[in-house]
Design a protein around this motif. Structure first.
Motif, PDB file in Angstrom:
ATOM      1  N   THR A 203      35.772  67.136  48.333  1.00 19.66           N
ATOM      2  CA  THR A 203      34.599  66.934  47.487  1.00 19.66           C
ATOM      3  C   THR A 203      34.124  65.477  47.479  1.00 19.66           C
ATOM      4  O   THR A 203      34.910  64.549  47.684  1.00 19.66           O
ATOM      5  CB  THR A 203      34.890  67.370  46.028  1.00 19.66           C
ATOM      6  OG1 THR A 203      33.694  67.255  45.280  1.00 19.66           O
ATOM      7  CG2 THR A 203      35.976  66.504  45.388  1.00 19.66           C
TER       8      THR A 203
ATOM      9  N   TYR B  67      34.293  60.567  40.849  1.00 18.74           N
ATOM     10  CA  TYR B  67      35.522  60.194  40.130  1.00 18.74           C
ATOM     11  C   TYR B  67      36.761  60.444  40.991  1.00 18.74           C
ATOM     12  O   TYR B  67      37.772  59.771  40.854  1.00 18.74           O
ATOM     13  CB  TYR B  67      35.619  60.977  38.814  1.00 18.74           C
ATOM     14  CG  TYR B  67      34.398  60.791  37.944  1.00 18.74           C
ATOM     15  CD1 TYR B  67      34.174  59.598  37.273  1.00 18.74           C
ATOM     16  CD2 TYR B  67      33.455  61.813  37.812  1.00 18.74           C
ATOM     17  CE1 TYR B  67      33.048  59.411  36.490  1.00 18.74           C
ATOM     18  CE2 TYR B  67      32.331  61.645  37.026  1.00 18.74           C
ATOM     19  CZ  TYR B  67      32.123  60.443  36.367  1.00 18.74           C
ATOM     20  OH  TYR B  67      31.011  60.280  35.598  1.00 18.74           O
ATOM     21  N   PHE B  68      36.663  61.416  41.867  1.00 18.98           N
ATOM     22  CA  PHE B  68      37.738  61.643  42.842  1.00 18.98           C
ATOM     23  C   PHE B  68      37.753  60.484  43.838  1.00 18.98           C
ATOM     24  O   PHE B  68      38.795  59.918  44.151  1.00 18.98           O
ATOM     25  CB  PHE B  68      37.492  62.973  43.564  1.00 18.98           C
ATOM     26  CG  PHE B  68      38.354  63.200  44.776  1.00 18.98           C
ATOM     27  CD1 PHE B  68      39.696  63.519  44.635  1.00 18.98           C
ATOM     28  CD2 PHE B  68      37.825  63.092  46.055  1.00 18.98           C
ATOM     29  CE1 PHE B  68      40.502  63.740  45.752  1.00 18.98           C
ATOM     30  CE2 PHE B  68      38.621  63.308  47.180  1.00 18.98           C
ATOM     31  CZ  PHE B  68      39.956  63.626  47.019  1.00 18.98           C
TER      32      PHE B  68
ATOM     33  N   ALA C 117      40.523  59.104  35.981  1.00 21.63           N
ATOM     34  CA  ALA C 117      41.375  60.276  35.808  1.00 21.63           C
ATOM     35  C   ALA C 117      40.776  61.421  36.622  1.00 21.63           C
ATOM     36  O   ALA C 117      39.574  61.659  36.571  1.00 21.63           O
ATOM     37  CB  ALA C 117      41.441  60.663  34.331  1.00 21.63           C
ATOM     38  N   CYS C 118      41.610  62.095  37.409  1.00 19.02           N
ATOM     39  CA  CYS C 118      41.116  63.164  38.277  1.00 19.02           C
ATOM     40  C   CYS C 118      42.271  64.085  38.630  1.00 19.02           C
ATOM     41  O   CYS C 118      43.224  63.665  39.278  1.00 19.02           O
ATOM     42  CB  CYS C 118      40.492  62.563  39.541  1.00 19.02           C
ATOM     43  SG  CYS C 118      40.144  63.789  40.811  1.00 19.02           S
ATOM     44  N   ASN C 119      42.162  65.330  38.182  1.00 17.13           N
ATOM     45  CA  ASN C 119      43.230  66.308  38.440  1.00 17.13           C
ATOM     46  C   ASN C 119      43.406  66.623  39.912  1.00 17.13           C
ATOM     47  O   ASN C 119      44.462  67.089  40.335  1.00 17.13           O
ATOM     48  CB  ASN C 119      42.930  67.609  37.703  1.00 17.13           C
ATOM     49  CG  ASN C 119      43.117  67.467  36.206  1.00 17.13           C
ATOM     50  OD1 ASN C 119      44.011  66.742  35.755  1.00 17.13           O
ATOM     51  ND2 ASN C 119      42.269  68.133  35.426  1.00 17.13           N
ATOM     52  N   LYS C 120      42.359  66.406  40.665  1.00 17.50           N
ATOM     53  CA  LYS C 120      42.440  66.720  42.085  1.00 17.50           C
ATOM     54  C   LYS C 120      43.212  65.616  42.823  1.00 17.50           C
ATOM     55  O   LYS C 120      43.974  65.898  43.738  1.00 17.50           O
ATOM     56  CB  LYS C 120      41.018  66.847  42.656  1.00 17.50           C
ATOM     57  CG  LYS C 120      40.938  67.499  44.009  1.00 17.50           C
ATOM     58  CD  LYS C 120      39.512  67.556  44.498  1.00 17.50           C
ATOM     59  CE  LYS C 120      38.770  68.779  44.047  1.00 17.50           C
ATOM     60  NZ  LYS C 120      39.422  70.033  44.518  1.00 17.50           N
TER      61      LYS C 120
ATOM     62  N   SER D  79      37.634  63.290  34.732  1.00 11.61           N
ATOM     63  CA  SER D  79      36.635  62.360  34.187  1.00 11.61           C
ATOM     64  C   SER D  79      35.237  62.941  34.193  1.00 11.61           C
ATOM     65  O   SER D  79      34.364  62.477  33.470  1.00 11.61           O
ATOM     66  CB  SER D  79      36.636  61.059  34.997  1.00 11.61           C
ATOM     67  OG  SER D  79      37.895  60.453  34.955  1.00 11.61           O
ATOM     68  N   ALA D  80      35.018  63.940  35.046  1.00 12.94           N
ATOM     69  CA  ALA D  80      33.664  64.483  35.166  1.00 12.94           C
ATOM     70  C   ALA D  80      33.283  65.336  33.967  1.00 12.94           C
ATOM     71  O   ALA D  80      32.109  65.435  33.622  1.00 12.94           O
ATOM     72  CB  ALA D  80      33.550  65.303  36.447  1.00 12.94           C
TER      73      ALA D  80
ATOM     74  N   LYS E  27      39.830  72.388  34.517  1.00 13.64           N
ATOM     75  CA  LYS E  27      40.511  71.259  35.156  1.00 13.64           C
ATOM     76  C   LYS E  27      39.660  70.531  36.174  1.00 13.64           C
ATOM     77  O   LYS E  27      39.931  69.380  36.508  1.00 13.64           O
ATOM     78  CB  LYS E  27      41.778  71.774  35.849  1.00 13.64           C
ATOM     79  CG  LYS E  27      42.745  72.452  34.883  1.00 13.64           C
ATOM     80  CD  LYS E  27      44.126  71.893  35.042  1.00 13.64           C
ATOM     81  CE  LYS E  27      44.993  72.191  33.849  1.00 13.64           C
ATOM     82  NZ  LYS E  27      45.998  73.207  34.143  1.00 13.64           N
ATOM     83  N   CYS E  28      38.653  71.205  36.733  1.00 10.51           N
ATOM     84  CA  CYS E  28      37.861  70.576  37.793  1.00 10.51           C
ATOM     85  C   CYS E  28      36.519  71.283  37.944  1.00 10.51           C
ATOM     86  O   CYS E  28      36.459  72.510  37.926  1.00 10.51           O
ATOM     87  CB  CYS E  28      38.635  70.618  39.120  1.00 10.51           C
ATOM     88  SG  CYS E  28      37.776  69.840  40.495  1.00 10.51           S
ATOM     89  N   ILE E  29      35.458  70.493  38.099  1.00 13.94           N
ATOM     90  CA  ILE E  29      34.109  71.052  38.211  1.00 13.94           C
ATOM     91  C   ILE E  29      33.380  70.512  39.447  1.00 13.94           C
ATOM     92  O   ILE E  29      32.151  70.521  39.519  1.00 13.94           O
ATOM     93  CB  ILE E  29      33.292  70.758  36.936  1.00 13.94           C
ATOM     94  CG1 ILE E  29      33.306  69.248  36.640  1.00 13.94           C
ATOM     95  CG2 ILE E  29      33.826  71.542  35.749  1.00 13.94           C
ATOM     96  CD1 ILE E  29      32.439  68.853  35.456  1.00 13.94           C
ATOM     97  N   ALA E  30      34.155  70.035  40.418  1.00  9.36           N
ATOM     98  CA  ALA E  30      33.544  69.369  41.570  1.00  9.36           C
ATOM     99  C   ALA E  30      32.975  70.371  42.566  1.00  9.36           C
ATOM    100  O   ALA E  30      33.526  71.450  42.768  1.00  9.36           O
ATOM    101  CB  ALA E  30      34.587  68.499  42.270  1.00  9.36           C
TER     102      ALA E  30
HETATM  103  S1  SF4 Z   1      35.572  67.253  38.863  1.00 12.58           S
HETATM  104 FE1  SF4 Z   1      37.480  67.604  40.008  1.00 12.58          FE
HETATM  105  S2  SF4 Z   1      37.384  66.022  41.564  1.00 12.58           S
HETATM  106 FE2  SF4 Z   1      35.937  65.379  39.967  1.00 12.58          FE
HETATM  107  S3  SF4 Z   1      37.115  64.112  38.495  1.00 12.58           S
HETATM  108 FE3  SF4 Z   1      37.240  66.231  37.749  1.00 12.58          FE
HETATM  109  S4  SF4 Z   1      39.166  66.939  38.663  1.00 12.58           S
HETATM  110 FE4  SF4 Z   1      38.572  65.166  39.857  1.00 12.58          FE
END
Ligand code: SF4
Ligand SMILES: Cc1cc2nc3c(=O)[nH]c(=O)nc-3n(C[C@H](O)[C@H](O)[C@H](O)COP(=O)(O)OP(=O)(O)OC[C@H]3O[C@@H](n4cnc5c(N)ncnc54)[C@H](O)[C@@H]3O)c2cc1C
Ligand code: FES
Ligand code: FES
Lengths: 165, 327
Positions: free
Chosen positions: B116, B120-121, B127-130, B138-139, B155-158
């Protein structure tokens, strides 16, 4: 690349650049861009973004334009690499694209120019010059912060027409 | 960039052995990998360079199954004459991706697996779960304009960014993968996973597996197809939204439709709802737009990306009208 990292076993890599073989001992992390500039002193190829976004580092690998900042030097072994330094004739006569950039005033600060010219030469070879729109599309990987775009397109068009004539 | 050892296997068999080692990562064109390593977004301990293995670089678009070697270069596939006339959507998805310099280096296999562009990644610090599992996202309360509306999680919306993968999703595509322990075929819809507990897991590939080829079932709908990409600038940018539409027409009536959406989901996204809305209807601006809206009926917009619903619906509508004229 921070120099606090432990020294890595160097890789022995021979790079063929502008028709000369250069044996080098490199950290595996070295990109082709760093090898050209820092190890071979070929500083014509520029570092812009170091992320693949600007095109300043464009070189030809086996005749095709690529970004030296995204190629590991080790992966370029055995390939034929051409940089802006290898474009003009041995006697120093400018390549037609270099001459066209001069004639059309296709630059201001000149930082993007080596990449633009390497890209433009390939653009003509590929035949992506049928219309100005096509030239703009196929030159869109080279950014120019000075905005010399109209004159760059004119230079590319000029060389393409010379070639067709 | 963290230190790594570099290996250049002489054959695919040797590559299988090297790829199995813990910490190993494959390098094809390198246009994603080198950038991720430089940003310390990934740090393999060994790099297995398969970029030069020509046996994986061939492609054939003429048979009942289109076969693309994983190492075929984007620039070469983009200009294939058969693809341009019989599957314009696939060729266009490559032509409109990245720049010619990148397409000369990048492979169609690597393209599917690119990661992606979530800022933020990529910034390496937020902070980024990925990037760092469990660190947060962070998104979620950051800038959501570029984020996804489908298959998101807490957890993630990328968004998934690849144009080629987004176009392949509209077709009957599968991926041939091999390793030291054998060969298997994965339906393309099962290659990428919607984010579950760990958004760092993006595909169903197992350790040591190498994609050898991408297979697409030939279809007459290929000819009546297009890839429409909407960008923030005219060229050399990722999709804000994209739409792939492939149709079988009888006069003005849609016999069958294939639709996929890009820039709006966390994985390549086939829209069965838009397909159903197109099937059997007389195609005109109204029915095309209705199908576009059907494709977004289940969208889950965030604070700043709701505009993608109308933009995406209109992209589907325009793509359907363009595709229908390619008979
Ligand atoms: S959307 Fe996914 S890739 Fe972007 S900061 Fe959140 S966890 Fe990370
Ligand atoms: C500035 C910029 C703009 C871009 N714009 C676009 C765009 O508009 N649209 C778009 O779609 N893409 C875009 N890209 C992404 C680009 O297309 C991808 O980086 C490229 O396609 C990746 O292919 P590669 O061969 O270079 O992969 P690599 O970087 O070599 O590998 C990518 C990933 O795939 C894995 N991998 C590679 N080959 C295999 C295989 N055979 N089997 C298993 N795993 C494998 C690698 O281990 C790695 O994880 C852009 C990239 C840049 C830098
Ligand atoms: S320095 Fe390579 S593209 Fe900018
Ligand atoms: S001439 Fe200055 S960046 Fe192009």
């Amino acid at each position: 690349m921070p120099d606090t990292l432990p020294p890595e076993t160097p890789l022995l890599v021979t790079l063929r650049v502008n028709e000369h073989d250069h044996p080098l001992a490199l950290d595996p992390r070295t990109t082709l861009l760093d090898a050209l500039r820092e190890h071979l002193g070929l500083t014509g190829t520029k570092v812009g973004c170091n992320h693949g976004t600007c095109g300043a580092c464009t070189v030809h690998i086996d005749g095709r334009r690529q970004l030296a900042c995204l190629v590991l030097a080790a992966a370029a072994q055995g390939r034929d690499i051409r940089t802006i330094e290898g474009l003009s004739d041995a006697d120093g006569a400018l390549h037609p694209m270099q001459a066209a950039f001069v004639a059309h005033d296709a630059l201001q600060c000149g930082y993007c120019t080596p990449g633009q010219i390497m890209s433009a030469v390939a653009c003509v070879t590929e035949g992506h010059t049928r219309t100005d729109a096509e030239i703009r599309e196929y030159m869109s990987g080279n950014l120019c912060r000075c905005g010399a775009y109209p004159n760059i397109v004119a230079a590319v068009r000029d060389v393409a027409q010379q070639k067709a004539a | 960039m963290q230190p790594f050892t570099y290996a250049r296997p002489a054959s695919l068999t040797e590559a299988f052995t090297l790829a199995q080692q813990p910490g190993a990562a494959l390098l094809a064109g390198g246009t994603t990998m080198v950038d991720l390593m430089r940003g310390d977004l990934t740090a393999p301990s060994s790099i297995v360079d398969i970029g030069h293995l020509n046996e994986l670089a061939a492609f054939d678009t003429s048979g009942p199954v289109l076969r693309f070697g994983a190492l075929a270069r984007m620039a070469d596939v983009a200009e294939d004459a058969t693809l341009l006339s019989a599957y314009p959507a696939l060729a266009e998805s490559l032509q409109l991706a990245a720049s010619q310099q990148l397409r000369n280096a990048a492979t169609v296999g690597g393209n599917m697996l690119q990661r992606t562009r979530c800022v933020y990644f990529r910034d390496g610090v937020s902070a980024c779960n990925k990037r760092v599992p469990g660190s947060g996202c962070s998104a979620l309360d950051g800038i959501t304009r570029d984020m996804a509306l489908f298959a998101t999680s807490e957890k993630c919306i990328a968004t998934y960014p690849g144009d080629w993968g987004n176009a392949l999703a509209a077709f009957d595509t599968s991926v041939e993968v091999s390793s030291a322990s054998g060969t298997r075929t994965i339906p393309f819809a099962e290659l990428h996973v919607a984010y579950g507990d760990d958004p760092a897991v993006e595909t169903t590939l197992r350790r040591g597996e190498i994609i050898t080829a991408i297979l697409v079932q030939a279809t007459p709908a290929g000819r009546c197809s297009t890839y429409l990409k909407v960008r923030d600038r005219q060229s050399y940018a990722y999709a804000v939204v994209s739409a792939t539409v492939a149709l079988e027409m009888q006069g003005d009536v849609v016999q069958s439709a294939r639709v996929s959406l890009g820039g709006v989901a966390t994985k390549p996204w086939r829209s069965h709802a838009a397909e159903a809305a197109l099937t059997g209807v007389t195609l005109n601006e109204q029915t095309a737009l209705a199908a576009g809206h059907a494709g977004f009926a289940d969208a889950r917009p965030l604070a700043e990306n709701g505009f993608k619903i109308e933009l995406g619906a209109r992209a589907v509508a325009r793509a359907a009208l363009v595709a229908s004229k390619r008979i």
